[in-house]
Enzyme design. Sequence first.
Site, PDB file in Angstrom:
ATOM      1  N   GLU A   1      68.409  60.067  -2.824  1.00 24.67           N
ATOM      2  CA  GLU A   1      67.826  59.892  -1.492  1.00 24.67           C
ATOM      3  C   GLU A   1      67.646  61.259  -0.851  1.00 24.67           C
ATOM      4  O   GLU A   1      67.706  62.293  -1.531  1.00 24.67           O
ATOM      5  CB  GLU A   1      68.733  58.993  -0.642  1.00 24.67           C
ATOM      6  CG  GLU A   1      70.172  59.495  -0.505  1.00 24.67           C
ATOM      7  CD  GLU A   1      71.072  58.528   0.241  1.00 24.67           C
ATOM      8  OE1 GLU A   1      70.570  57.594   0.878  1.00 24.67           O
ATOM      9  OE2 GLU A   1      72.307  58.734   0.195  1.00 24.67           O
TER      10      GLU A   1
ATOM     11  N   LYS B   1      78.173  53.925   5.803  1.00 20.97           N
ATOM     12  CA  LYS B   1      77.635  54.807   6.850  1.00 20.97           C
ATOM     13  C   LYS B   1      78.799  55.323   7.697  1.00 20.97           C
ATOM     14  O   LYS B   1      79.045  54.863   8.806  1.00 20.97           O
ATOM     15  CB  LYS B   1      76.609  54.048   7.700  1.00 20.97           C
ATOM     16  CG  LYS B   1      75.606  54.941   8.413  1.00 20.97           C
ATOM     17  CD  LYS B   1      74.463  54.105   8.979  1.00 20.97           C
ATOM     18  CE  LYS B   1      73.486  54.926   9.796  1.00 20.97           C
ATOM     19  NZ  LYS B   1      72.678  55.836   8.963  1.00 20.97           N
TER      20      LYS B   1
ATOM     21  N   LEU C   1      72.382  55.218   0.737  1.00 20.02           N
ATOM     22  CA  LEU C   1      72.524  54.377   1.916  1.00 20.02           C
ATOM     23  C   LEU C   1      71.488  53.263   1.829  1.00 20.02           C
ATOM     24  O   LEU C   1      70.332  53.508   1.503  1.00 20.02           O
ATOM     25  CB  LEU C   1      72.299  55.199   3.191  1.00 20.02           C
ATOM     26  CG  LEU C   1      72.495  54.415   4.493  1.00 20.02           C
ATOM     27  CD1 LEU C   1      73.964  54.048   4.675  1.00 20.02           C
ATOM     28  CD2 LEU C   1      72.009  55.233   5.677  1.00 20.02           C
TER      29      LEU C   1
ATOM     30  N   TYR D   1      79.241  54.534  11.870  1.00 23.96           N
ATOM     31  CA  TYR D   1      78.229  54.626  12.924  1.00 23.96           C
ATOM     32  C   TYR D   1      76.967  53.896  12.513  1.00 23.96           C
ATOM     33  O   TYR D   1      76.758  53.572  11.340  1.00 23.96           O
ATOM     34  CB  TYR D   1      77.912  56.084  13.250  1.00 23.96           C
ATOM     35  CG  TYR D   1      76.993  56.771  12.254  1.00 23.96           C
ATOM     36  CD1 TYR D   1      75.645  56.971  12.549  1.00 23.96           C
ATOM     37  CD2 TYR D   1      77.473  57.214  11.028  1.00 23.96           C
ATOM     38  CE1 TYR D   1      74.803  57.589  11.636  1.00 23.96           C
ATOM     39  CE2 TYR D   1      76.640  57.841  10.119  1.00 23.96           C
ATOM     40  CZ  TYR D   1      75.306  58.025  10.425  1.00 23.96           C
ATOM     41  OH  TYR D   1      74.471  58.631   9.510  1.00 23.96           O
TER      42      TYR D   1
END
Length: 280
Positions: A178, A146, A202, A33
């Site tokens: 993160e 992702k 990411l 996505y």
Amino acid sequence: MQQIYLYQNRLIPLTQVHISPEDRGYYFGDGAYEVFRVYNGILYETEAHFTRLKKTVDALRIKLPADHTALTRQLEELVRANRLQEGIVYMQITRGTAPRVHAFPAGAEPVLMAYTQPLARPVATMEKGISAVTTEDIRWLRCDLKTLNLLPNVMAKQTAVDHGTGDVVFHRSGTVTECSASNMMIVKNGVVRTHPADNLILHGVTRAVVLRLAQSEGIPTQETPFTVEELLQADEAFITGTTVEVTPVTSVDGKPIGDGRPGAVTRQLQQAFEAAIPTA
């Protein structure tokens, strides 16, 4: 006005979107996505988002139904159809529909779906900042992809809610990676530091924008790991992301970062980001 979706290559009302119970996205989270920001009716950093999407689907061995140019045009048509000015476009693609078996099914056709959602800019949190709580990062080792497998991030976000904080800060044996849906940066002695863009985080589009803006503003940056202890001793901290932009983090685990207020470097980067937002 009825919400319009992009389903495969058609713009149709939500009531006409029918997802099969045999879609592998439902069974396995077998898909990818992207979330695109829209400012003043304009898709933001589109090429960077599609570059990341292409990296993910290539790794998953899912074929996009159209190229970057065609998909961008379809998303722009979707934005216009829903008269979106400020918000996001969510797009996902799954491996397709097939009986439930773990191995890739032969002949399955990928299923693409996208919709828009109005979303105001996070002005209040960008102004005052958020608190955060640390938690061990026990996710898989391909956080750079992702994918639809977001239950660890969902659980982490709920941990933040349970603690009355704005987000969690993931760490692997003390090394900060993160946050639940954003990248983490600290400032120490005027230098911005963030975890390298490897398989453990990411590769945030806003992260890249902020590093680029820092360079243009003459702010030194380092893509080097830092620890939870270094985070707690930082002069400033902030998160970056499509929906959070540049949001200060003023305390972690109940301890203030710096003087407990958004810092000067964070403010400078917020202003630079603001200036880079496209206008109609």
